[in-house]
Design an enzyme around this catalytic site. Structure first.
Site, PDB file in Angstrom:
ATOM      1  CE  LYS A  32     -54.479  -1.623  -3.862  1.00 25.15           C
ATOM      2  NZ  LYS A  32     -54.449  -0.437  -4.681  1.00 25.15           N
ATOM      3  CD  GLN A  39     -53.528 -12.092 -15.102  1.00 25.58           C
ATOM      4  OE1 GLN A  39     -54.204 -11.176 -15.562  1.00 25.58           O
ATOM      5  NE2 GLN A  39     -52.204 -12.058 -15.133  1.00 25.58           N
ATOM      6  NE  ARG A  42     -57.124  -3.820  -7.506  1.00 26.76           N
ATOM      7  CZ  ARG A  42     -57.050  -2.495  -7.585  1.00 26.76           C
ATOM      8  NH1 ARG A  42     -58.168  -1.777  -7.547  1.00 26.76           N
ATOM      9  NH2 ARG A  42     -55.888  -1.900  -7.714  1.00 26.76           N
ATOM     10  CE1 TYR A  46     -45.821  -5.545  -8.696  1.00 28.46           C
ATOM     11  CE2 TYR A  46     -46.801  -3.741  -9.922  1.00 28.46           C
ATOM     12  CZ  TYR A  46     -46.711  -5.082  -9.649  1.00 28.46           C
ATOM     13  OH  TYR A  46     -47.487  -5.965 -10.342  1.00 28.46           O
ATOM     14  CG  HIS A  86     -49.155   0.228 -13.541  1.00 32.06           C
ATOM     15  ND1 HIS A  86     -48.045   0.345 -12.738  1.00 32.06           N
ATOM     16  CD2 HIS A  86     -49.208  -1.078 -13.894  1.00 32.06           C
ATOM     17  CE1 HIS A  86     -47.463  -0.832 -12.609  1.00 32.06           C
ATOM     18  NE2 HIS A  86     -48.161  -1.723 -13.309  1.00 32.06           N
ATOM     19  CD  GLU A  87     -51.988  -2.595 -15.629  1.00 33.52           C
ATOM     20  OE1 GLU A  87     -51.122  -3.229 -16.262  1.00 33.52           O
ATOM     21  OE2 GLU A  87     -52.080  -2.638 -14.382  1.00 33.52           O
ATOM     22  N   GLY A  94     -55.699  -5.535 -10.335  1.00 34.56           N
ATOM     23  CA  GLY A  94     -56.204  -4.219 -10.676  1.00 34.56           C
ATOM     24  C   GLY A  94     -56.248  -4.095 -12.188  1.00 34.56           C
ATOM     25  CG  ASP A 108     -48.665 -14.945  -7.732  1.00 29.38           C
ATOM     26  OD1 ASP A 108     -48.792 -14.047  -8.583  1.00 29.38           O
ATOM     27  OD2 ASP A 108     -49.458 -15.119  -6.787  1.00 29.38           O
ATOM     28  CG  HIS A 129     -46.925  -2.884 -17.844  1.00 36.34           C
ATOM     29  ND1 HIS A 129     -45.669  -3.294 -17.451  1.00 36.34           N
ATOM     30  CD2 HIS A 129     -47.717  -2.993 -16.742  1.00 36.34           C
ATOM     31  CE1 HIS A 129     -45.719  -3.647 -16.158  1.00 36.34           C
ATOM     32  NE2 HIS A 129     -46.944  -3.454 -15.705  1.00 36.34           N
ATOM     33  CD  GLN A 150     -47.249 -10.350 -15.501  1.00 39.00           C
ATOM     34  OE1 GLN A 150     -48.204  -9.600 -15.532  1.00 39.00           O
ATOM     35  NE2 GLN A 150     -46.021  -9.933 -15.311  1.00 39.00           N
ATOM     36  CD  GLU A 188     -45.452  -4.985 -12.952  1.00 32.33           C
ATOM     37  OE1 GLU A 188     -45.890  -3.813 -12.855  1.00 32.33           O
ATOM     38  OE2 GLU A 188     -45.991  -5.851 -13.668  1.00 32.33           O
ATOM     39  CD  GLU A 209     -48.518  -6.070 -17.845  1.00 33.23           C
ATOM     40  OE1 GLU A 209     -49.465  -6.067 -17.035  1.00 33.23           O
ATOM     41  OE2 GLU A 209     -47.393  -6.507 -17.551  1.00 33.23           O
TER      42      GLU A 209
HETATM   43  N1  BES Z   1     -48.604  -7.030 -14.738  1.00 40.84           N
HETATM   44  C1  BES Z   1     -49.224  -6.660 -13.527  1.00 40.84           C
HETATM   45  C2  BES Z   1     -50.109  -7.726 -12.970  1.00 40.84           C
HETATM   46  C3  BES Z   1     -49.416  -9.048 -12.663  1.00 40.84           C
HETATM   47  C4  BES Z   1     -48.119  -9.105 -12.190  1.00 40.84           C
HETATM   48  C5  BES Z   1     -50.095 -10.223 -12.856  1.00 40.84           C
HETATM   49  C6  BES Z   1     -47.521 -10.329 -11.927  1.00 40.84           C
HETATM   50  C7  BES Z   1     -49.504 -11.448 -12.580  1.00 40.84           C
HETATM   51  C8  BES Z   1     -48.201 -11.499 -12.124  1.00 40.84           C
HETATM   52  C9  BES Z   1     -50.014  -5.361 -13.671  1.00 40.84           C
HETATM   53  O1  BES Z   1     -49.435  -4.446 -14.538  1.00 40.84           O
HETATM   54  C10 BES Z   1     -50.047  -4.695 -12.336  1.00 40.84           C
HETATM   55  O2  BES Z   1     -49.005  -4.379 -11.841  1.00 40.84           O
HETATM   56  N2  BES Z   1     -51.220  -4.480 -11.774  1.00 40.84           N
HETATM   57  C11 BES Z   1     -51.401  -3.841 -10.491  1.00 40.84           C
HETATM   58  C12 BES Z   1     -51.824  -2.413 -10.643  1.00 40.84           C
HETATM   59  C13 BES Z   1     -50.755  -1.392 -10.636  1.00 40.84           C
HETATM   60  C14 BES Z   1     -51.362  -0.006 -10.661  1.00 40.84           C
HETATM   61  C15 BES Z   1     -49.751  -1.523  -9.531  1.00 40.84           C
HETATM   62  C16 BES Z   1     -52.522  -4.545  -9.786  1.00 40.84           C
HETATM   63  O3  BES Z   1     -53.173  -5.385 -10.400  1.00 40.84           O
HETATM   64  O4  BES Z   1     -52.773  -4.244  -8.619  1.00 40.84           O
HETATM   65 ZN    ZN Z   2     -47.649  -3.646 -13.699  1.00 38.74          ZN
END
Ligand code: BES
Ligand code: ZN
Length: 589
Positions: A546, A128, A544, A372, A284-285, A257, A364, A288, A130, A307, A260
């Site tokens: 979130k 991972q 995850r 978003y 979403h992905e 989640g 981060d 991107h 990013q 985002e 991309e």
């Molecule tokens: N690019 C992001 C994930 C990310 C952002 C990783 C910043 C590290 C640093 C990815 O596209 C994303 O936004 N994922 C979301 C899901 C989305 C539906 C909002 C997630 O992982 O929850």
């Molecule tokens: Zn994203």
């Protein structure tokens, strides 16, 4: 305000990396990647130093293309930025070959034991990168404003499959040797590798699913609309630029989640609900592939350009495929969450500006609802001000004209002025008001008004419940209805109400991660102990962030809950990715 990236030691105006050839051995026993990274550089200023990013890497030796051994300095590590790697080059150096190895604790890498996978028989590795973790698995200019092409040769244990964010072969190679080629230039945060017991199923010529054999059928069923999503996206904002679009379903410890990675989105299995109700994440992905991968935020301060645009685009894909009533629910749910986040952040919090200042901090920290959702509502606001047709034409042109480039917030606003606002003072100052959205806190008073016919029906059910009356089994409710229902309830409920809700709707046993997480949060606050087994199972099997964040945080609100959280965390932590432990460690300290 500039293109200067405060999260990288690279000096791209002096020397810039254009291409990378990677050769790696994947050693599961040592939890180590070993090999070489050969960087092709453009020495713009005839410089004698190449400044690279690295973190926790062991650098063995560096060779220049004239055959000489290069001197290098690996500077002391700085928190989250890592160690600047200074390579002494010559004014005519074109290639730098670095022999190196990763650390077993490299933050970008998660090494899973067989027990941590769905199949249980083979180890698994995924990366991972990013935002600034690519430097923990390869030395490079780790900045989103710099793009390069790459090739890779990866050797892994026989029987496993290696996949990269590149052109991959979809078949298993019995000897464990895989070569990949990425002919389109990408920023470093899109470097990705995954190794495991994987199989492929094609939907059509362009798209398919990679997953562990045991997960493959379920995943194929869940994401069957993938080809339609790609078509819908192309109809909106122009041709898909990356050749194939596949999805790789990872084991449950994946901290996000989705990610991309170009050509191959990495996704959590927690969106496999069995009823195809959580596929917005795939939209979403996929989105991107335009916003982010094609037109990239120049620095992490401009993260909302990645985002916010993507959430907006995702929503358009979902509306096109599943209708306005469906997508209106998602929009109303998001607006509710955003308002909550903004209230928690307080009225003058600079982190609630779209354009961020992350200097001296981990990028981060910028990953909040602001980039978003505030980002998306800003764009929706513009759409409403100029009408969908004009806005869509603008966006199509924006993607076409900035393809394979990075862009700053300021450059975007200039482009918006020249190509959309075109000097219309009334449009700028009374309708769009981009400066207060981008450089101001909170939610401006021209925040779009959103409402959902479907969720209004849920409001009526919530009212019935609040009045203490029996709620009839609602017909045809989707995940959105249920999540909205649960969020509309008070923070905690009396035990008898929890029990009767659970008996009627079987929330504790829900196989839908979004509904379950919402219910578990309510259960924690209501001290509804019947959900404890389910809670512990969820926290020890899913990584995850979130989901982990709200649940651990709800537990930590009381002394007794915090103890419970610490006990569960002690068991679960070894299975989490560093991205997740970074957040939860702090929370439970
Ligand atoms: N690019 C992001 C994930 C990310 C952002 C990783 C910043 C590290 C640093 C990815 O596209 C994303 O936004 N994922 C979301 C899901 C989305 C539906 C909002 C997630 O992982 O929850
Ligand atoms: Zn994203």
């Amino acid at each position: 305000m500039s293109r200067k990236d405060v999260h990288s030691y690279a000096r791209p105006l002096e020397v810039v990396v254009r291409h990378l050839d990677l050769e790696l051995m994947v050693d599961f026993n040592a939890k180590q990647l070993r090999g070489t990274a050969t960087l092709q550089i453009d020495n713009l200023k005839k410089a004698e130093q190449l400044h690279l990013d690295s973190r926790d890497l062991k650098i063995d030796s560096i060779l220049l293309d004239d055959g000489s051994i290069a001197k290098f300095d690996l500077m002391p590590a700085v928190p989250f930025l890592g160690s600047e790697l200074i390579v002494h080059i010559k004014p005519n150096t074109k290639k730098v070959k670095i022999t190196y190895a990763t650390s077993p604790s490299a933050s970008a890498l998660q090494w899973l034991s067989p027990e941590q996978t769905a199949g249980g028989k083979h180890p698994f590795l995924f990366t991972q990168s990013q935002a600034i973790l690519a430097r923990t698995w390869l030395p490079l200019q780790d900045s989103p404003g710099i793009r390069f092409t790459y090739t890779a040769k990866v050797t892994c244990p026989p029987g496993l499959m290696a996949l990269m964010s590149a052109e991959n072969d979809t078949a298993l190679h019995p000897h464990g040797i895989y070569t990949s080629n990425m002919p389109q230039a990408i920023p470093s945060y899109l470097m990705a590798l995954s190794v495991g017991d994987l199989r492929f199923h094609a939907y059509d010529k362009r798209s398919g699913i990679f997953a562990e054999p045991i997960t493959l059928d379920k995943a194929v069923y869940e994401f069957v609309d993938l080809p339609k999503m790609v078509v819908a996206a192309e109809e909106l904002y122009g041709p898909y630029a990356w050749g194939r679009y596949d999805v790789l379903v990872l084991p449950p410890s994946f901290p996000f989640g989705g990610m991309e990675n170009p050509r191959i989105t990495f996704a959590t299995p927690t969106i496999i609900a069995g009823d195809r109700s959580l596929v917005a994440l795939i939209a979403h992905e996929l989105a991107h592939s335009w916003s982010g991968n094609l037109v990239t935020n120049a620095t992490w301060n401009d993260f909302w350009l990645n985002e916010g645009f993507t959430v907006y685009f995702e929503s358009r894909i979902m509306e096109k495929l599943y209708g306005k009533d469906f997508e209106d629910m998602a929009t109303v749910l998001s607006a509710g969450e955003l308002k909550k986040t903004v209230a928690e952040m307080g009225p003058d919090n600079p982190d609630s500006h779209l354009y961020l200042n992350l200097e001296g901090r981990d990028p981060d920290d910028g990953m909040s609802d602001i980039a978003y959702e505030k980002g998306r509502f800003f764009l929706l606001n513009i759409e409403m001000a100029v009408g969908r047709e004009r806005w869509d034409n603008f966006l199509k042109q924006y993607f076409a004209e900035h393809a394979f480039q990075s862009i700053t917030t300021e450059e975007f606003l200039d482009y918006l002025e020249k190509n959309l606002i075109q000097g219309d003072g009334k449009l700028r100052n009374t309708k769009i008001r981009e400066n207060i959205w981008v450089y101001g806190p909170g939610l401006p008073d021209n925040f779009p008004k959103v409402h959902s016919v479907e969720l209004e029906k849920v409001d009526a059910v919530v009212k019935t419940f609040q009045e203490g009356k029996k709620v009839e089994n609602p017909k045809g409710w989707t995940t959105h209805h249920w999540v909205y229902f649960l969020r509309a309830l008070p923070d905690s409920l009396p035990l008898d109400k929890m029990k009767s809700l659970d008996e009627q709707f079987k929330f504790t046993e829900s196989g839908n991660s979004e509904i379950l997480c919402q219910w578990l949060e309510l259960s924690i606050r209501s001290k509804y102990l019947d959900a404890d087994t389910s809670l512990e199972k969820f926290l020890t099997s899913v990584g995850r962030r979130k989901f982990l964040k709200p649940l651990y945080s709800a537990l930590a609100e009381t002394a007794e809950g915090k103890k419970k959280a610490q006990a569960i965390y002690a068991k679960a932590r070894p299975g989490y990715h560093s991205v997740s432990t970074g957040t939860i460690d702090e929370m439970l300290r």
